[in-house]
Design a protein around this motif. Sequence first.
Motif, PDB file in Angstrom:
ATOM      1  N   PRO A 115       0.974  -1.385  -0.055  1.00 36.72           N
ATOM      2  CA  PRO A 115       0.109  -0.326   0.442  1.00 36.72           C
ATOM      3  C   PRO A 115       0.750   1.108   0.002  1.00 36.72           C
ATOM      4  O   PRO A 115       2.301   0.998   0.555  1.00 36.72           O
ATOM      5  N   CYS A 116       0.599   2.445  -0.501  1.00 33.89           N
ATOM      6  CA  CYS A 116       1.326   3.829  -0.991  1.00 33.89           C
ATOM      7  C   CYS A 116       0.217   4.379  -0.828  1.00 33.89           C
ATOM      8  O   CYS A 116      -0.583   4.082  -1.537  1.00 33.89           O
ATOM      9  N   HIS A 118       1.703   8.101  -1.238  1.00 32.72           N
ATOM     10  CA  HIS A 118       2.253   8.978  -2.680  1.00 32.72           C
ATOM     11  C   HIS A 118       1.342   9.018  -3.908  1.00 32.72           C
ATOM     12  O   HIS A 118       1.431   7.722  -4.644  1.00 32.72           O
ATOM     13  N   HIS A 121       5.984   9.386  -7.258  1.00 32.80           N
ATOM     14  CA  HIS A 121       8.005   8.444  -6.792  1.00 32.80           C
ATOM     15  C   HIS A 121       8.434   9.485  -7.608  1.00 32.80           C
ATOM     16  O   HIS A 121       8.932   9.611  -8.637  1.00 32.80           O
ATOM     17  N   GLU A 180      10.739   9.587   3.610  1.00 33.52           N
ATOM     18  CA  GLU A 180       8.834   9.235   3.416  1.00 33.52           C
ATOM     19  C   GLU A 180       9.373   8.975   1.977  1.00 33.52           C
ATOM     20  O   GLU A 180       8.302   7.540   1.683  1.00 33.52           O
ATOM     21  N   ILE A 181       9.188   9.564   1.419  1.00 42.84           N
ATOM     22  CA  ILE A 181       9.051   9.348  -0.238  1.00 42.84           C
ATOM     23  C   ILE A 181      10.371   8.465  -1.160  1.00 42.84           C
ATOM     24  O   ILE A 181       9.646   7.844  -1.587  1.00 42.84           O
ATOM     25  N   CYS A 184       9.759   5.110   0.363  1.00 34.80           N
ATOM     26  CA  CYS A 184       8.605   4.370   0.358  1.00 34.80           C
ATOM     27  C   CYS A 184       9.476   3.370  -0.414  1.00 34.80           C
ATOM     28  O   CYS A 184      10.261   3.241  -1.519  1.00 34.80           O
ATOM     29  N   ARG A 186       7.491   1.432  -2.859  1.00 41.43           N
ATOM     30  CA  ARG A 186       7.363   1.420  -3.930  1.00 41.43           C
ATOM     31  C   ARG A 186       7.896   2.430  -4.994  1.00 41.43           C
ATOM     32  O   ARG A 186       7.918   1.855  -6.202  1.00 41.43           O
ATOM     33  N   ASN A 187       8.508   2.965  -4.657  1.00 48.86           N
ATOM     34  CA  ASN A 187       9.683   3.670  -5.473  1.00 48.86           C
ATOM     35  C   ASN A 187      10.953   3.137  -5.298  1.00 48.86           C
ATOM     36  O   ASN A 187      11.077   3.041  -6.473  1.00 48.86           O
TER      37      ASN A 187
END
Length: 197
Positions: A115-116, A118, A121, A180-181, A184, A186-187
Amino acid sequence: MTGEVKAESPEELEYEEARSVPVEAPATPGEWDALAGDWESLYQGYYLGSARHAVLECARHLEASVAAGGTETALWALGLYYIGGYVIHASPHAESERRVREVMSGVVRALGEGPCGHPAHPCDDVPDDGHLEGFPVVLEMLAHPERDADHEAALAGQLADEDEDDEWRESWYEGRLTREIWACPRNLAGFARAFLA
């Protein structure tokens, strides 16, 4: 004779030797800074050590960190994205390339579906020309969690400043440079996917 004797080239012997000498993971921000400096010199083409060994060790540590849910996964993943191309383009080596691609595929499988919240990214804006001059700034930020509070307070102040231009605000290496970003999952999976493309 029970076994087959296999002749190996000097390159193959170097590869096997590189695989057999493990490198300790950095334990302090200063040690991470030193390793990131080595990665930068490898990326820029003036690393004095065994570049293939550095790439393979980064891959080994990344694989272990992903499996353990390690806090340094972002550093290893972005580090491998930064230097992994060496064994593909600068000094091609089929077995090393296979290993790096295997580890990056594992990152995509392990981190790509979580889950994300943002909306975007840094991996969404990977430069087409492969230039990663901003990566040392990212690695330094990730290597120093003790600076996060001060960094984010300073960033908030700058973002509140109406004199800052939109380009600065939208840059992943300036206005949007946060743990944080960048860390992440997903990043990280997105960078691994871009590496494999």
